[in-house]
Design a protein around this motif. Structure first.
Motif, PDB file in Angstrom:
ATOM      1  N   LYS A 200    -140.305  18.753 -31.188  1.00  0.00           N
ATOM      2  CA  LYS A 200    -140.815  18.460 -29.853  1.00  0.00           C
ATOM      3  C   LYS A 200    -140.956  16.944 -29.712  1.00  0.00           C
ATOM      4  O   LYS A 200    -141.392  16.270 -30.640  1.00  0.00           O
ATOM      5  CB  LYS A 200    -142.174  19.123 -29.636  1.00  0.00           C
ATOM      6  CG  LYS A 200    -142.135  20.643 -29.710  1.00  0.00           C
ATOM      7  CD  LYS A 200    -143.525  21.254 -29.688  1.00  0.00           C
ATOM      8  CE  LYS A 200    -144.275  21.052 -30.996  1.00  0.00           C
ATOM      9  NZ  LYS A 200    -145.527  21.825 -31.072  1.00  0.00           N
ATOM     10  N   ARG A 437    -143.789  24.273 -23.755  1.00  0.00           N
ATOM     11  CA  ARG A 437    -144.586  23.946 -24.943  1.00  0.00           C
ATOM     12  C   ARG A 437    -145.678  22.931 -24.607  1.00  0.00           C
ATOM     13  O   ARG A 437    -146.710  22.903 -25.267  1.00  0.00           O
ATOM     14  CB  ARG A 437    -143.679  23.468 -26.075  1.00  0.00           C
ATOM     15  CG  ARG A 437    -142.821  24.609 -26.641  1.00  0.00           C
ATOM     16  CD  ARG A 437    -142.316  24.338 -28.036  1.00  0.00           C
ATOM     17  NE  ARG A 437    -141.200  23.413 -28.035  1.00  0.00           N
ATOM     18  CZ  ARG A 437    -140.500  23.090 -29.136  1.00  0.00           C
ATOM     19  NH1 ARG A 437    -140.829  23.616 -30.308  1.00  0.00           N
ATOM     20  NH2 ARG A 437    -139.482  22.258 -29.063  1.00  0.00           N
ATOM     21  N   GLU A 440    -148.556  24.978 -23.529  1.00  0.00           N
ATOM     22  CA  GLU A 440    -149.167  25.707 -24.653  1.00  0.00           C
ATOM     23  C   GLU A 440    -150.121  24.824 -25.454  1.00  0.00           C
ATOM     24  O   GLU A 440    -151.008  25.343 -26.140  1.00  0.00           O
ATOM     25  CB  GLU A 440    -148.066  26.233 -25.575  1.00  0.00           C
ATOM     26  CG  GLU A 440    -147.200  27.324 -24.953  1.00  0.00           C
ATOM     27  CD  GLU A 440    -145.980  27.647 -25.808  1.00  0.00           C
ATOM     28  OE1 GLU A 440    -145.786  26.946 -26.847  1.00  0.00           O
ATOM     29  OE2 GLU A 440    -145.223  28.566 -25.473  1.00  0.00           O
TER      30      GLU A 440
END
Length: 604
Positions: A200, A437, A440
């Motif tokens: 990421k 993400r 999240e």
């Protein structure tokens, strides 16, 4: 030392940018050495802060001629060397975004990061790095230009530039570039090595880094310009960027570049830095080397050093509590300090250390206690790429097993389930091109959910208990922390890496990887014929020594947590591999996959 209030820090960071720090250092500390690197003959080449500013401005002008503009990405695939700092700063002077790749990355990984980030220009270290990038260049239509730092025999393709070419031509106006920058400009993207899935890209802007570096400076207190630091971890690691890139410019530090981490010990002994950050493995290996050197002098010397460590440990414990040393202990400590510890620190290169600290993964408490016992001001920092590398730290109040108090100007709390949450100026706004993400991990109220389970002590120091998603639940329904057991196992001298298994199993087992430096030296000291790791992993004497160590480790845990069976591996687990991330965190899925049959045999 009085800590700045949130309001004081806010005033200090308002309008601050990394490029402003460089411009100010180039003006106010023009003659001070900023960057140093070894020449082939062992001599040093040095750049002053005036050189740094001027050459970064020249690189910026060259990038501009290559079409780099506001918001464009510049990929840096470079070892620890001055050219990294110049290229990174040069991109920032154009309001472009530089980002780094781990040196160990494969061609496939390089291609993914270059494509995901949309890099327009790439700077690579040498022909070996260049080869990996060229292998995937056809898949990167947005990559317009490649620059290589070293090509002494001119073997690069005709369309690949040399870094020295970037230093030719008129520089950009430094003041104008600084005035154009905005605090919310993206400064870098840190790709988390991750234990699962694609990495990421953590987005960090000038404001994030200003809050982080201001808090860092607030914690360490007043230090004189020219503080010596070693840069040896990959610049894709947020900690290295913070300490020896952004933080170094803010503090006016002198950074010595270490292009190969394997040579850290030699640089440490030569440079005698004033500060040093390292992941646990660095500190574990240094301690193992010290103890091995002592053991090689014979049983009498080893026993004497063990006694000295006991005295040093008692003194460190009382000083952490703010207590005076009783006169007998004070006298004993003065003796071991003069006879053992001061010469040791000088020989290793720790004698001028103002503060040393560990982070990025759990550190066994006894490793921290060792450095404090020999007179090093040692502590642990807790942070993530998502919060600019720093969340809690108490550099002068380091308690073994604890990671300090919350960063100045930052809120750190525990959720109902014990998860550590963080909010403040240091927290990233999310992941590049990854809204799912991002949602999240970062909630609507600005809290970063770390995924770590922690607890605070009465003084406000934090202790990390485990990763939220890595708790093992045995077949009997018992919960346990693999990280705690692994940290203890890695404290055994012969063990370099450890993986604890037990999820949905009747009992806990462990895979133990021999330390490639310590194990052969130990074997030689024991008079064993074998020295190769695969042979040592089967040697009865090695197995007996490790079995004794595992029994000692088990004494620290309850019955459910104890390791019932183990296997010793003669493999080497390298960073950025199937078993370890680039920052040497355990990839549990990779370990379980690679050693599936061996693990099953431990449950047979």
């Amino acid at each position: 030392m009085a800590e700045s209030t949130h309001e004081e820090l806010a005033r200090r960071v308002e309008g601050q940018t990394v490029t402003r720090w460089l411009r100010d250092a180039a003006r106010d500390q023009s003659d001070q050495v900023a960057l140093r690197a070894k020449n082939a003959d062992g001599s040093w080449r040095e750049l002053s802060y005036a050189d740094y500013g001027r050459q970064a401005a020249s690189v910026a002008a060259a990038f501009g001629r290559l079409g780099v503009g506001v918001g464009d990405r510049v990929l840096l695939f470079v070892r620890n060397r001055p050219e990294f700092h110049l290229a990174d700063a040069g991109a920032l002077l154009l309001r472009a975004t530089p980002l780094s790749i781990y040196n160990s990355s494969s061609a496939e990984q390089v291609g993914y990061l270059a494509a995901h980030s949309g890099a327009k220009v790439a700077v690579v270290d040498d022909l070996g790095f260049l080869e990996r990038l060229l292998a995937v260049r056809d898949e990167l239509p947005g990559l317009q230009t490649i620059v290589v730092c070293d090509d002494p025999e001119s073997r690069r393709p005709a369309d690949v530039l040399l870094f020295d070419d970037l230093l030719a031509g008129d520089p950009v106006d430094l003041d104008a570039a600084v005035d154009a920058a905005r605090p919310d400009d993206l400064v870098t993207v840190i790709y988390t090595s991750g234990t699962t899935g694609n990495p990421k890209g953590v987005m960090l802007d000038h404001s994030n880094l200003a809050w982080a570096v201001a808090g860092y400076a607030d914690r360490i207190g007043e230090v004189a310009p020219g503080m010596k630091a070693l840069s040896y971890l990959p610049m894709a690691h947020i900690a290295e960027r913070m300490v020896t890139h952004y933080g170094a410019v803010w503090l006016g530090a002198t950074v010595s570049c270490v292009p190969d981490q394997a040579t850290l010990g030699a640089f440490l002994a030569e440079v005698h830095p004033n500060s040093l950050f390292g992941p646990p493995r660095v500190w574990e290996k240094l301690r193992a080397g010290i103890l091995a050197a002592v053991a090689s002098q014979g049983p009498e010397k080893a026993a004497g050093f063990a006694q000295a460590l006991t005295v040093g440990g008692q003194a460190a414990q009382l000083r952490r509590a703010g207590a005076e040393l009783p006169e007998p202990l004070a006298q004993a400590h003065a003796m071991v300090e003069q006879a053992a510890f001061a010469p040791l620190r000088q020989r290793v290169g720790l004698d001028q250390m103002i503060y040393a600290f560990s982070g990025a993964a759990p550190l066994p408490a006894d490793v921290a206690a060792f450095y404090q016992a020999i007179g090093v001001n040692f502590s642990e920092v807790y942070g993530m790429s998502e919060n600019s590398g720093g969340m809690t730290w108490s550099p002068y109040e380091g308690r073994p097993g604890y990671v300090g108090k919350p960063w100045p100007g930052t809120e750190v709390i525990l959720a109902d389930d014990g998860e550590v949450l963080c909010r403040g100026g240091i927290v990233s706004h999310g992941y590049l091109n990854d809204p799912q993400r991002t949602a999240e991990t970062f909630d609507a109220d600005g809290w970063l959910h770390t995924g770590d389970i922690g607890e605070f002590d009465a003084d406000g120091q934090l202790r990390i208990v485990d990763r939220k998603k890595e708790l093992i639940i045995t077949a009997g329904g018992k919960n346990l922390s693999p990280a705690n057991v692994e940290a203890r196992l890695k404290s055994l001298p012969l063990v370099g890496q450890a993986a604890v298994i037990g999820d949905n199993r009747p009992y806990v087992v462990a895979l133990l990887v021999l330390d490639p430096d310590v194990a052969p030296a130990w074997a030689a000291g024991q008079g064993l014929a074998a020295t190769a790791l695969p042979d040592l992993a089967k040697d009865p004497a090695v197995l007996a020594e490790i079995e004794r160590g595992v029994a000692e480790v088990n004494e620290h845990f309850n019955n459910v947590e104890q390791v019932k069976r183990f296997a010793v591996l003669g493999d080497e687990w390298q960073p950025d591999s199937e078993q370890l991330t680039a920052t040497m965190k355990l990839k549990r899925r990779g370990v379980l996959s690679a050693y599936r049959d061996l693990i099953e045999s431990l449950y047979a």
